[in-house]
Design an enzyme around this catalytic site. Structure first.
Site, mmCIF file in Angstrom:
data_model
loop_
_atom_site.group_PDB
_atom_site.id
_atom_site.type_symbol
_atom_site.label_atom_id
_atom_site.label_comp_id
_atom_site.label_asym_id
_atom_site.label_seq_id
_atom_site.Cartn_x
_atom_site.Cartn_y
_atom_site.Cartn_z
ATOM 1 N N HIS A 1 -40.112 -3.869 -4.609
ATOM 2 C CA HIS A 1 -38.952 -2.970 -4.387
ATOM 3 C C HIS A 1 -38.445 -2.443 -5.442
ATOM 4 C CE1 HIS A 1 -38.499 -3.919 0.160
ATOM 5 N NE2 HIS A 1 -38.719 -5.144 -0.354
ATOM 6 N N ARG B 1 -16.845 -12.951 9.648
ATOM 7 C CA ARG B 1 -15.538 -12.109 9.952
ATOM 8 C C ARG B 1 -15.453 -12.057 11.684
ATOM 9 N NH1 ARG B 1 -11.847 -12.037 11.052
ATOM 10 N NH2 ARG B 1 -9.935 -10.729 10.740
ATOM 11 N N CYS C 1 -12.718 -13.715 14.679
ATOM 12 C CA CYS C 1 -12.134 -12.972 15.585
ATOM 13 C C CYS C 1 -12.406 -13.652 16.753
ATOM 14 C CB CYS C 1 -12.424 -11.764 15.587
ATOM 15 S SG CYS C 1 -11.337 -10.629 14.770
ATOM 16 N N CYS D 1 -7.681 -4.688 20.809
ATOM 17 C CA CYS D 1 -6.706 -4.812 19.548
ATOM 18 C C CYS D 1 -7.363 -3.601 18.573
ATOM 19 C CB CYS D 1 -7.413 -5.995 18.762
ATOM 20 S SG CYS D 1 -6.263 -7.505 19.151
#
Lengths: 106, 242
Positions: B71, B199, B203, B161
């Protein structure tokens, strides 16, 4: 392996207040935690930081267990003359790191 | 009639945030945390970026080839992940591990290991400032279903939420809109770099549901939906979050 990062302006006017930013890669293990099996995790923190400007101490900090990992210290000093700023961190388990940066004052 | 019904269903089911009202988690942060992210020299993620660059250029595996051996630059790549390959959503971490096992003939890096986070951050950093552009497909739709599904002992969905109550408080913290613009993030609470899946698992534990394992298809699909939900928003990697 001690790793640190220091940011100092490469040049400044005489008498100018300059900002210096330092970061040290460190776990800052506070010594109050326990493993899942119950044994305490021994304290491992940086305890001292000193910055000298052409050999004169301009900033010193004492670090304690309540400080977070990878402590970031930002402070100011007055650009008095061209030369070198030396940075030194000391801590538990013979932790020691040094770094230097040069500044030209016009 | 059918169109009217579809519109009605849409209105009842979804309180999606209008595109123009979307805000990055950055905008919910305090002045000091923003300053930490704004200045590369005060963002502790710089240590991971340096590690990532070293790993990128290090020959590894039985094939003795470095990432940089194939790459050139990875600009824009992170903005297009997760991506669907042969029916399965694959996130950036999994793509890196896929390259390791298939091309480098090296063992995969453990999820959430320092090495994998460093490589992911190094790759994603190159897309900073670029708009998120992932595809809508069957996996995205499944991710959306997960986002809207009530779960756990608290019986809450992500949407309740993050779509319906963003900007309000949950305990002492402001509820953000949950746009994954800056992953991997340096989270002050973690005192380190962490992935979007870490993360998400936080939750899920928060609503007292059983968490998915790292790399589980459900989590990757949820990542994909969140990225689609944040389409057009700019990559901030490595972001700092409280």
């Amino acid at each position: 392996m001690a790793r640190v990062s220091v940011t100092v302006p490469s040049s400044a006017k005489r008498g100018e207040v300059i900002e210096i930013k330092t970061l040290a890669a460190h776990v800052m293990e506070n010594g109050f935690r326990h493993k899942q099996t119950g044994e305490p995790i021994p304290r491992d923190i940086i305890t001292q930081f000193v910055c000298t400007y052409n050999g004169v101490e301009v900033f010193r900090a004492e670090l304690h267990p309540a400080m977070a990992a990878n402590p970031l210290l930002v402070f100011n000093t007055v650009a008095t003359e061209s030369g070198t700023l030396e940075f030194k961190w000391l801590g538990d388990n013979d932790y020691a790191a040094t770094q230097s940066a040069s500044i030209s004052v016009v | 009639m059918r169109v009217a019904l579809a519109v009605l269903c849409f209105l009842l089911l979804s309180a999606e945030i209008p595109l123009a009202e979307r805000r990055s988690g950055y905008e919910f942060m305090g002045r000091e945390t923003r300053a930490m992210q704004d200045d590369d020299s005060t963002n502790p993620a710089l240590f991971w970026l340096a590690d990532g660059e070293a790993l990128w250029n290090r020959k590894d595996g039985a094939a003795a080839v470095a990432c940089s051996g194939c790459h050139a630059d990875m600009k824009g790549v992170a903005a297009r992940y997760p991506k669907v390959a042969s029916g399965m959503a694959v996130n950036l971490e999994q793509q890196i591990n896929g390259c390791r096992t298939e091309r480098q003939k090296a063992p995969p890096l453990a999820y959430e290991s320092r090495e994998l986070l460093a490589l992911t951050a190094y790759v994603a950093r190159q897309s900073r400032g670029m708009p998120i552009a992932v595809e809508w497909n069957e996996s995205t739709r499944r991710g959306q279903a997960t986002f809207n599904r009530r779960q756990g002992q608290l019986n809450l969905s992500c949407a309740q939420c993050h779509d319906d109550h963003w900007g309000r408080s949950l305990a002492g913290s402001t509820i953000p809109q949950a746009h994954p613009t800056g992953y991997p993030i340096y989270r002050l609470e973690w005192q380190g770099l962490g992935s979007l899946q870490r993360r998400l698992r936080n939750c899920v534990v928060g609503v007292r549901a059983e968490s998915y394992a790292y790399g589980a298809p459900e989590l990757v699909e949820l990542e994909l939906y969140l990225m689609w939900r944040a389409r057009g928003m700019k990559i901030e990697t490595p972001a700092v979050r409280p």
